[in-house]
Design an enzyme around this catalytic site. Structure first.
Site, mmCIF file in Angstrom:
data_model
loop_
_atom_site.group_PDB
_atom_site.id
_atom_site.type_symbol
_atom_site.label_atom_id
_atom_site.label_comp_id
_atom_site.label_asym_id
_atom_site.label_seq_id
_atom_site.Cartn_x
_atom_site.Cartn_y
_atom_site.Cartn_z
ATOM 1 N N GLU A 1 12.232 13.287 -23.204
ATOM 2 C CA GLU A 1 12.199 11.850 -22.935
ATOM 3 C C GLU A 1 11.753 11.046 -24.151
ATOM 4 O OE1 GLU A 1 10.503 8.864 -19.475
ATOM 5 O OE2 GLU A 1 11.167 10.869 -19.002
ATOM 6 N N ASP B 1 10.661 13.674 -18.318
ATOM 7 C CA ASP B 1 9.504 13.734 -17.420
ATOM 8 C C ASP B 1 9.918 14.231 -16.040
ATOM 9 O OD1 ASP B 1 7.890 12.843 -19.403
ATOM 10 O OD2 ASP B 1 7.522 10.850 -18.567
ATOM 11 N N TYR C 1 0.174 16.768 -16.309
ATOM 12 C CA TYR C 1 1.035 15.585 -16.157
ATOM 13 C C TYR C 1 0.287 14.469 -15.413
ATOM 14 C CZ TYR C 1 5.216 12.831 -15.091
ATOM 15 O OH TYR C 1 6.141 11.816 -14.993
#
Length: 689
Positions: free
Chosen positions: A8, A104, A307
């Site tokens: 990303e 992501d 994350y």
């Protein structure tokens, strides 16, 4: 043959390339023997705008609303088109056998990649990398367990539904309001009910009237208890309160009930993003956006947390095996962490392992990578400390207390005493309760009453932390988007950030003008539940979009038929020097400015003079920049000194301070001493000879 891997961001692509052996660096990608690693820059494509779809939609007119195209379609974003072209060229290479989505692991990350694949018309196999941390180990494990991208088609449908719903509702309602009331009025399915939450709390505060009240207090040794009442603020007359005390004093008090229990309190679960943002706001005053940015850096750059954009506080059962490795990684965090790591402590809070309560990502945890504390900024250290402290709590025993509730009655009146003794400090490490009073059933209690006077207080206004809690409660946005929603409301001048959040005059009017169904969070809550159902294949994308189109048509119809009036508070009585139209005041990053309201006039100027770094030659304080008829100039507001502003060429010609000092030194050398009269006479005599 090679895998084409899409990250990303460039920073993530760099990490992937190191682990996968892609050492050959190019402008838009990394390449190795078996892989090509490239990157997006967030979204490279977006949905087409109305003017791209229909010439009639170029002008903002009420008669063209609602805009409901059969197919919206996507288009490249102009600033990042170069990267999109690079990805397309890489995808067309003959040595590329498959594509790996490594964006992501979430709804928006899926949308970023799928739109790129759609645009470049990729027709080879596509796989999906799904990881919750960016450590080398996590990346290697993730690539060993790649799944087919088809398994995430429902997640893409959910992301597409969200994007199209926001397009239909947001653009149509915003255009309708802007055209009808001739001002830029932005509305949407999430931001408008969010604004309404802040305004609702403001109304509660505005309606609040402070009131004195009295409470009857009974003292027994070191313990105090208040008279039990349905409404603790009901006793408002002091005379009546004193009469009640006098009546109670005529009676004998007795202990009528003693309840005792042992209570266990386990350490709190790991943070999800929303709770982390709330607590960081309460502790350090960080905005939701700032906290997200910091924890994203800890995840992407330092690789020491998992994350961050998670909505879960739980962990999956298979993570039990990773807990000791994570514990060893934080062993130097504190003496407590060192002790736990040394003994290879086991997780005491076993309920944290619950697969059913983990959606896309588990709760926030430190990774198995040791932190380089010297490389963390002060703010990063604060957030990392919060995450690790929560993590360590999972290895500590429960906080155990002995709690006693004692009811004392005087006739029909009841007083309830509560006392607590700490049996096991556990994760809180607190000492036992002192001043434990001894009570027995039937024990007589002497009347020892006092009157306490209080004043009711209004509810507290919402700040970012408490607003995030309200947004979570009503399913407004996701953990990943809530910070941006708050920023958008502030940027669009509907809300202001002080020591708490305040709805502006413009925002208050918008809530009166916009559709009632958009003000309450009910509609958005229903949509979010449907989007989640789409992601889990329990609801149809087509059915959802049909409902959104019906909703959009109804919303536009309501605005068209509305009889509400609007007052533009940003409109001033100052006139434009160029065309004579009124000027409108606007907030910008550079301060407040005046903008002409004339259709074909581009006049604009600052409301207040800009303070420069140029110093006044008299008082040496910073001077203001004034826009004059003959151009801008410097003026000191303290002593009125003015100075002409030099253009670029004049600035180059202007002597620097270093040059000034050099010239001063050169010409301030002491001159040679003049000849004395005696020396001159001798010189003359010698010449005569």
């Amino acid at each position: 043959m090679k895998q084409l891997i899409l990250a990303e961001k460039p920073s993530v692509a760099k990490d992937l390339s190191k682990v996968l052996g892609a050492k050959e660096k190019h402008k838009a990608y990394y390449e190795g023997p078996n892989v090509i690693v490239t990157w997006a820059l967030g979204h490279l494509l977006g949905l087409k705008m109305p003017e791209d779809l229909n010439n009639e939609w170029q002008a903002w007119k009420m008669e063209t609303l609602p805009m409901i195209p059969k197919q919206i379609g996507i288009k490249p974003l102009p600033k990042t088109n170069h990267q999109l072209k690079a990805i397309k060229q890489l995808a067309s290479r003959k040595d590329v056998s498959e594509f790996v989505i490594a964006t992501d692991a979430g709804r928006e990350g899926e949308l970023v990649a799928r739109w790129i694949l759609e645009w470049i018309r990729f027709d080879k196999p596509v796989k999906r990398l799904w990881i919750s941390s960016q450590t080398d180990k996590a990346i290697k494990t993730g690539f060993a367990k790649l799944k087919s991208a088809k398994e995430y088609d429902a997640l893409y449908d959910s992301a597409l539904a969200r994007a199209k719903a926001d397009w239909l509702v947001g653009l149509n309602v915003t255009r309708a309001l802007t055209v009808k009331y001739e001002d830029n009025l932005s509305a949407g399915r999430v931001q408008t009910p969010t604004l309404a939450l802040v305004r609702s709390r403001e109304k509660q505060i505005e309606r609040f009237v402070a009131q004195h009240y009295y409470q009857i207090d009974l003292t027994l040794g070191s313990q105090h208890a208040l008279l039990v009442q349905k409404n603790p603020y009901a006793l408002t007359d002091q005379t009546k309160a004193l009469e009640q005390i006098h009546s109670l004093e005529q009676q004998v008090g007795k202990v009528t009930e003693i309840k005792e229990k042992t209570k266990k309190e386990h350490a709190p679960l790991p943070y999800d993003l929303t709770e982390l943002q709330q607590e960081a706001n309460a502790r350090y005053g960080f905005s939701a956006k700032k906290t997200l940015s910091i924890v994203q850096s800890l995840y992407e750059f330092h690789k020491i947390v998992s994350y961050p954009r998670t909505d879960s506080k739980y962990l999956t059962r298979d993570m039990k095996e990773t807990m000791d490795e994570r514990l060893q990684a934080v062993a130097d965090f504190s003496p407590q962490a060192k002790s736990l790591a040394k003994t290879h402590a086991k997780v005491q809070q076993t309920s944290v392992f619950n697969d059913a309560k983990v959606s896309d990502h588990h709760g926030l945890l430190p990774t198995e990578q040791r932190a380089r504390y010297e490389k963390l900024s002060n703010d990063e250290s604060k957030i990392y400390q919060m995450i690790v402290t929560r993590f360590l709590g999972l290895f500590l025993p429960a906080y155990v207390t002995r709690q006693q509730t004692i009811t004392v009655t005087f006739g029909s009146a009841q007083f309830v005493f509560r006392q607590q003794e700490v049996l096991e400090p556990g994760f809180k490490a607190e000492k036992g309760e002192e001043n434990w009073e001894h009570f027995e059933n039937g024990m007589t209690v002497k009347p020892n009453f006092s009157l306490k006077k209080g004043l009711t207080t209004p509810p507290k206004p919402l700040n970012e932390g408490t607003l995030l809690g309200q947004m979570e409660k009503f399913h407004l946005g996701t953990p990943a988007t809530r910070a941006e929603i708050i920023e958008k409301l502030i940027k669009s001048e509907l809300m202001e950030r002080t020591n708490h959040l305040v709805v502006s005059k413009k925002g208050k009017q918008l809530l009166e003008l916009v559709n009632p169904s958009l003000v309450t969070p009910d509609l958005t809550k229903k949509w979010e539940e449907q989007l989640e159902a789409i992601a889990t294949k329990q609801y149809s994308l087509k059915q959802f979009m049909n409902e959104i189109e019906v909703e959009t048509t109804q919303l536009v119809k309501e605005i068209k038929q509305s009889q509400a009036k609007y007052q533009d508070f940003s409109l001033t009585q100052k006139k434009c020097p160029d065309c004579g139209a009124l000027l409108r005041e606007k907030n910008t990053r550079d301060g407040k400015i005046y903008v002409c309201t004339g259709e074909n006039c581009s006049y604009r100027r600052r409301k207040d003079p800009k303070v420069s770094n140029h110093r006044c030659p008299q008082c040496h304080r910073k001077m203001e920049i004034i826009d004059g008829k003959n151009g801008a100039f410097f003026r000191c507001k303290f002593d009125g000194t003015t100075e002409k502003m030099l253009d670029k060429q004049a600035k180059k010609k202007k002597m620097t301070k270093h040059e000034e000092r050099r010239l001063v030194k050169k010409y301030s050398q002491a001159e040679e001493p003049e000849e004395s009269p005696l020396a001159a006479a001798l010189k003359a005599a010698l010449n005569q000879e």
